[in-house]
Design an enzyme around this catalytic site. Structure first.
Site, short mmCIF file in Angstrom:
data_model
loop_
_atom_site.label_atom_id
_atom_site.label_comp_id
_atom_site.label_asym_id
_atom_site.label_seq_id
_atom_site.Cartn_x
_atom_site.Cartn_y
_atom_site.Cartn_z
N HIS A 93 12.10 -8.36 -22.49
CA HIS A 93 11.71 -8.74 -21.06
C HIS A 93 10.43 -9.72 -21.09
O HIS A 93 10.06 -10.24 -20.34
CB HIS A 93 11.54 -7.71 -20.12
CG HIS A 93 10.35 -6.62 -20.30
ND1 HIS A 93 10.56 -5.46 -20.99
CD2 HIS A 93 9.14 -6.75 -19.80
CE1 HIS A 93 9.31 -4.92 -20.78
NE2 HIS A 93 8.29 -5.76 -20.08
N ASP A 229 15.29 -2.97 -25.87
CA ASP A 229 14.36 -4.09 -25.38
C ASP A 229 13.42 -4.55 -26.16
O ASP A 229 12.34 -4.33 -26.25
CB ASP A 229 13.52 -3.41 -24.00
CG ASP A 229 12.89 -4.32 -23.18
OD1 ASP A 229 12.83 -5.50 -23.38
OD2 ASP A 229 12.56 -3.73 -22.11
N SER A 657 3.72 -3.66 -22.53
CA SER A 657 5.04 -3.92 -22.91
C SER A 657 5.11 -4.53 -24.29
O SER A 657 4.28 -5.78 -24.56
CB SER A 657 5.90 -4.82 -22.02
OG SER A 657 6.50 -3.95 -21.10
#
Ligand code: ARG
Ligand code: GLU
Length: 722
Positions: A93, A229, A657
């Site tokens: 992402h 991810d 992230s």
């Protein structure tokens, strides 16, 4: 922090009335995002928690610290170097927006994924940057020396601003690094980060959405999780291994510091740390502010975004072209929308406001006893917060709803054009500037669908005007009336009359415009919407709000100064501000004893259980299904499956992230990508019982690269250990 501290405080106070508050603070080890240069102050705690390398290895200024292997990826994510050739691992992402720029219906990387077959196949990513932090330094005295408390806040701001600029320049000049100075502890401290930003970054690997965003928004912010991810990039350098603009002949960045990947596994209770760039937290808000955020502002934002998402979904499901154009923007809208809901729920269920207030009465008693510490700051904050609430709401509606209409935002382009009209002397010069302005909009129009935006216009305008009727510029009211109070008729008219709903119209205008045509801009509905709203905010909202906000900022700073004095400055951490931090904790399931208990780990069997060919978010790619059917896991098999994700109680936030998740030896065991639903409130209040970060297991990443992406060549440059 307060909740946690308070609970222990009450307990310990009952047991032993002589215990001091400071002792209680250091006792809670899980909460906190610590400044790397200050880790030496926590060396004992880190060691007790399980760290097996010296803290100087994590961060130092002589070039050998692991800080040289953690990067700010783009403008808001973390990444890490995992090979001597500048290979960067981050989240799927985090690469999503960049990959969207490289994708089209013909070249759909979201559907097919991408793994370069060799270094020459890596794809340049214009605009993408990767930033290394070489050194951090406390510069508080350089910024604050001689600035008196008690001067007006705006005066203080401008003094601080100009000092920051001067010192940044001086440091850049003497060190050759970029220098950035930011406030910490609500402006009670200032730290400088010396950094290098690389501008030639190329795409190496990106699994299809069926792996990389598997579970989509349904599973987002949730555990158990099965999302692969991750994505891979490579940093390229110019001569001397230094940053350079993209050039075919640039060489892979030679990394002296990079992470070893430990594929030996972990178990519940193992020490872990997360090294990265958390963006924003509000751990020290007063109870009054928490109430406003959770009861007023977040519900408002959620309402607006619920409508936004409905409009986007309707349009995106009808066309793959619209899907590709809006998928990244939609992910951004949906991500915060869901998080706020989790946060509101957690804050309510755990009575954060109440616990904060309890802590605050204790604080006030302490303040009354200690001379010179702002005992009434909290009362003043509450007054300012309540007094500014209506304005704050209106401003939030404008930001979320009105600026959520892309056509209104594009009014800014017309405003630039208007200025070009005013400065140009000849028609040729004018066209020249206009065409330059139009050229800069290419990226925007690649991802723009006027039909979707028109529906957005009608929906957002209605929300805004119905909900804050007292804070609407006269022009908006007039236009609504002129279109028979119908938002969709107003939208139809605006979209057909404006230049900016269609890039061809805009281009044509720029190529033919003459000095006498300025009126075309002034009568353009997008320009009018933009310009009336900008002016309205500037005169009717911002100055009034700024008066309150300046007060609140000063009070927060004073409250923080008192807290630092009360608790000891080194025993608690500053709020996140997108600078390098270390969090540490342990691999830990979620309430494993409770009825809803979750294990700490998921695996490929769980992915297959969720497989649903009828739902896009849960469609497992065929090739992965084949690998699963044949149990073709190679060396990545563990007990007949492949581990996918795990949770731990590290204190992380948005921006973390892509952060490396490290074991006690500083080896990488995973990549951080999310938090669990029960603990999304950790930006406001970290509760070790329910707050967990979610990480992708490095073995699922390597399995995907080798077996699914057929890119074993990449594994050869990594250092894989057990
Ligand atoms: N919640 C994660 C974060 O805050 C992941 C977001 C990306 N995934 C998504 N489905 N939007 O960024
Ligand atoms: N997904 C988040 C990010 O993009 C990290 C998760 C969190 O907010 O903790 O940074």
């Amino acid at each position: 922090m307060y909740r946690n501290h308070r609970a222990k405080y009450l307990l310990l106070k009952a047991a032993c009335s002589l215990l001091t508050v400071g002792v209680i603070y250091t006792a809670s080890a899980r909460e906190g995002m610590w400044l790397p240069p200050n880790l030496k102050l926590r060396a004992d705690d880190l060691k007790n928690a399980g760290l097996r390398i010296p803290v100087e290895k994590i961060y130092n200024t002589n070039g050998t610290g692991l800080n040289n292997a953690v990067v700010l990826f783009g403008k808001g994510c973390t990444g890490e170097i995992i090979s001597p050739k500048g290979l960067v691992l981050t989240n799927h992402h985090c690469g999503y927006g960049t990959v969207q720029g490289l994708s089209s219906v013909q070249n759909d990387y979201f559907a097919k994924g991408f793994f370069a077959a060799s270094m020459s196949g890596e794809i340049p990513c214009p605009g993408l940057t990767v930033t290394f932090i070489r050194r951090m330094e406390n510069v508080t005295d350089k910024i604050l020396h001689g600035i008196a408390e008690g001067i007006p806040e705006s005066r203080r701001d401008s003094l601080v601003e100009s000092r920051i600029r001067t010192w940044e320049k001086a440091y850049k000049h003497t060190t050759g690094y970029d220098a950035s100075i930011k406030p910490y502890y609500s402006g009670n401290q200032f730290w400088m980060s010396l950094s290098e930003t690389y501008r030639d970054v190329r795409l190496v690997g990106f699994p299809p959405n069926g792996i990389g965003s598997f579970g989509g928004d349904t599973d987002n912010w949730m555990w158990p999780r099965h999302t692969g991810d991750f994505s891979l990039f490579r940093v390229y350098a110019g001569s001397n291994n230094k940053p350079a603009d993209y050039a075919k002949g640039n060489r892979p960045y030679q990394a002296k510091q990079f992470f070893s990947l430990n594929v030996g596994g972990y178990k519940e209770g193992d020490f872990t740390m997360v090294y990265g760039f958390p963006g924003t937290t509000q751990q020290y808000l007063s109870g009054a502010q928490v109430r406003q955020v959770e009861n007023v502002l977040n519900p408002l934002r959620v309402t607006v975004r619920t409508k936004k998402l409905a409009i986007l979904d309707r349009n995106m499901s009808q066309s793959r072209d619209v899907f590709i154009k809006y998928t990244s923007k939609r992910a951004g809208v949906a991500n915060a929308w869901k998080k706020w809901q989790g946060e509101m729920k957690g804050v309510k269920e755990h009575n954060v406001t109440g616990t904060k207030r309890e802590y605050e009465s204790e604080f006030s008693r302490w303040a009354a006893r200690s001379a010179g510490t702002g005992g009434n700051t909290l009362t003043e904050v509450q007054i300012a917060i309540n007094a500014s609430e209506e304005l704050a709401k209106a401003d939030e509606y404008i930001k979320e709803a009105v600026w959520g209409i892309e056509l209104v935002q594009q009014g800014a382009v017309l405003e630039k054009m208007r200025k070009a009209f005013q400065s140009a002397k000849t028609n040729n010069a004018l066209r020249d500037s206009l065409q330059k302005i139009v050229a800069q909009t290419a990226g925007f129009y690649k991802n723009y669908d006027a039909h979707t935006d028109k529906e957005m216009f009608a929906g957002m305008m209605q929300l805004y005007m119905d909900n804050t009727p007292l804070y609407v510029p006269a022009y908006y009211r007039d236009m609504k009336r002129m279109h028979g109070n119908s938002y969709s008729r107003w939208a139809d008219a605006a979209f057909s009359q404006t230049l900016v709903s269609d890039p061809e119209k805009l281009k044509l205008f720029a190529s033919r415009a003459e000095l006498k045509d300025e009126g075309r801009i002034l009568s353009d509905p997008a320009w009018q919407l933009y310009s009336y709203m900008t002016e309205y905010r500037k005169t009717d909202i911002s100055p009034k709000l700024a008066r309150y906000n300046n007060d609140i900022k000063r009070l927060n700073r004073q409250y923080m100064a008192a807290l630092m004095q009360k608790e000891g400055p080194d025993n608690f951490y500053p709020d996140a501000n997108l600078t390098l931090r270390l969090a540490y904790g342990k691999v830990r399931g979620l309430d494993p004893d409770g009825p809803e208990g979750y294990s700490y780990q998921t695996d490929l069997e769980g992915v297959m259980r969720k497989n649903n060919p009828n739902v896009e978010e849960f469609r497992v790619p065929e090739y992965l299904q084949k690998l699963h059917a044949k149990k073709d896991y190679g060396r990545w098999a563990v007990n007949g499956t492949v581990p996918v994700a795990f949770i731990a109680d590290n204190h992380t936030s948005g921006g973390n992230s892509g952060s490396p998740v490290l074991n006690a030896k500083g080896e990488l065991i995973g990549t951080n990508f999310d938090r669990v639903w029960e603990g999304t409130m950790s930006d406001i209040d970290f509760n070790p019982k329910v707050c967990r970060n979610i990480s992708l297991d490095i073995r699922y990443t390597l399995f995907t690269i080798e077996k699914f992406g057929n890119a074993k060549w990449l594994l050869n440059e990594m250092r894989i250990v057990k």
